[in-house]
Write an enzyme that holds these catalytic residues in place. Structure first.
Site, PDB file in Angstrom:
ATOM      1  N   ASN A   9       1.124  -1.147  -0.032  1.00  0.00           N
ATOM      2  CA  ASN A   9       0.160  -0.023  -0.116  1.00  0.00           C
ATOM      3  C   ASN A   9       0.990   1.275   0.147  1.00  0.00           C
ATOM      4  OD1 ASN A   9      -1.719   2.039   0.420  1.00  0.00           O
ATOM      5  ND2 ASN A   9      -2.213   1.540   2.645  1.00  0.00           N
ATOM      6  N   LYS A  11       0.231   4.368  -0.431  1.00  0.00           N
ATOM      7  CA  LYS A  11      -0.309   5.570   0.254  1.00  0.00           C
ATOM      8  C   LYS A  11      -0.101   6.553  -0.666  1.00  0.00           C
ATOM      9  CE  LYS A  11      -0.390   3.514   4.647  1.00  0.00           C
ATOM     10  NZ  LYS A  11      -0.087   3.722   6.232  1.00  0.00           N
ATOM     11  N   HIS A  95      -9.414   1.808   4.780  1.00  0.00           N
ATOM     12  CA  HIS A  95      -8.248   1.924   5.601  1.00  0.00           C
ATOM     13  C   HIS A  95      -8.384   2.718   6.688  1.00  0.00           C
ATOM     14  CE1 HIS A  95      -4.114   3.050   6.356  1.00  0.00           C
ATOM     15  NE2 HIS A  95      -3.703   1.870   5.854  1.00  0.00           N
ATOM     16  N   GLU A  97      -6.739   5.190   7.693  1.00  0.00           N
ATOM     17  CA  GLU A  97      -6.567   6.567   7.339  1.00  0.00           C
ATOM     18  C   GLU A  97      -7.669   7.357   6.945  1.00  0.00           C
ATOM     19  OE1 GLU A  97      -2.696   5.947   5.449  1.00  0.00           O
ATOM     20  OE2 GLU A  97      -1.995   5.286   7.399  1.00  0.00           O
ATOM     21  N   GLU A 167      -5.670  -4.531  10.644  1.00  0.00           N
ATOM     22  CA  GLU A 167      -4.720  -3.374  10.760  1.00  0.00           C
ATOM     23  C   GLU A 167      -4.900  -2.766  12.083  1.00  0.00           C
ATOM     24  OE1 GLU A 167      -2.617  -2.479   7.087  1.00  0.00           O
ATOM     25  OE2 GLU A 167      -4.325  -0.833   7.229  1.00  0.00           O
ATOM     26  N   GLY A 173       2.297   2.624  10.598  1.00  0.00           N
ATOM     27  CA  GLY A 173       3.252   3.894  10.465  1.00  0.00           C
ATOM     28  C   GLY A 173       3.614   4.277  11.601  1.00  0.00           C
ATOM     29  N   SER A 212       3.349  -1.782  10.431  1.00  0.00           N
ATOM     30  CA  SER A 212       4.498  -1.665  10.730  1.00  0.00           C
ATOM     31  C   SER A 212       5.059  -3.208  10.438  1.00  0.00           C
ATOM     32  CB  SER A 212       4.873  -1.261  12.235  1.00  0.00           C
ATOM     33  OG  SER A 212       4.523   0.082  12.258  1.00  0.00           O
TER      34      SER A 212
END
Ligand code: PGA
Length: 251
Positions: A9, A11, A95, A97, A167, A173, A212
């Site tokens: 991904n 991003k 996701h 985010e 996730e 991250g 991560s």
């Protein structure tokens, strides 16, 4: 045990020249790894480039988001038919985010999931709890609620043509990975939860872990019985790291 599936991904990262070098190196490396499946989810403007560089490889590609409607007056949005035009196989939906920075609700995520499936692409649906939710002991409830909206809209059998990515928000991250045991616990919960509603299928359900994942922790995560692969953010931007993770997923 099914083949591991490793998804990059990117991003909001990339640039035409870097992408070419990255995709070529990844494709060359993957050509030597016949027992692992791989895909990359790139920013919309790079789909054409990705398509032309990967079309003759075993690597699949996809997008990181989509609009739930087929077309219309939605300035700045992208419809799933447009992703089909670039031969995408996958679309990430929900996701964290998107959920946290853009306020995507469980219902909206379910609508996007539906749009992706109706176009015969495969959604990679992200679920996961925040740190506060984990500390409050409600991880399973949160994940079940995220899945529930899809089940309500599409039926539990819709997961037969989807991928789930667990996730934990606190691991994305941050360099703070869930331990293999922590991840396994939630993956097992997801599998059992789906099995309770769609008996007979759940063993084939592909559940990725994301948050991560890197070259040094991938192997220990991938050897857990309910972890079927990884959704890789930061480490998918460097060919060497991404290939090391793919290698850890080889049978
Ligand atoms: P990360 O991102 O690997 O950089 O933590 C994972 C993701 O958000 O999909």
């Amino acid at each position: 045990m099914q083949r591991k599936f490793i998804v990059g991904n990117w991003k909001m990262n990339g640039a035409l020249t870097n992408n070419e070098a990255l995709l070529k190196e990844v494709a060359n490396g993957l050509a030597q790894m016949p027992t692992v499946d791989c895909a990359v989810c790139v920013p919309f403007p790079y789909l054409a480039q990705t398509q032309s560089l990967l079309r003759d490889t075993s690597i699949k590609w996809g997008a990181q988001n989509v609009h739930q409607a087929n077309n219309g007056a939605y300035t700045g949005e992208v419809a799933v038919s447009m992703l089909r035009d670039f031969d995408c196989d996958y679309v990430i939906v929900g996701h964290s985010e998107r959920r946290h920075l853009y306020g995507e609700s469980n219902l909206l995520v379910a609508e996007k999931f539906a749009a992706v499936q109706e176009a015969e692409l495969l959604p990679i649906m992200c679920v996961g709890e925040t740190l506060e939710q984990r500390e409050a002991g409600i991880t399973e409830m949160v994940v079940a609620e995220q899945l529930a909206e899809v089940i309500k809209l599409r039926g539990v059998q819709s997961f037969r043509t989807a991928v789930i990515a667990y996730e934990p928000v606190w691991a994305i991250g941050t360099g703070k990975t869930a331990t293999p045991e922590q991840a396994q616990e939630v993956h097992a919960f997801i599998r059992k939860h789906i099995a309770g509603l769609d008996e007979g299928f759940s063993q084939a359900l592909c559940i990725l872990y994301g948050g991560s994942v890197n070259a040094s922790n991938a192997a220990e995560l991938f050897c857990m019985p309910d972890i079927d692969g990884g959704l890789i953010g930061g480490a998918s931007l460097a060919a060497k790291d991404f290939l090391a993770i793919c290698n850890a997923g080889q049978k």
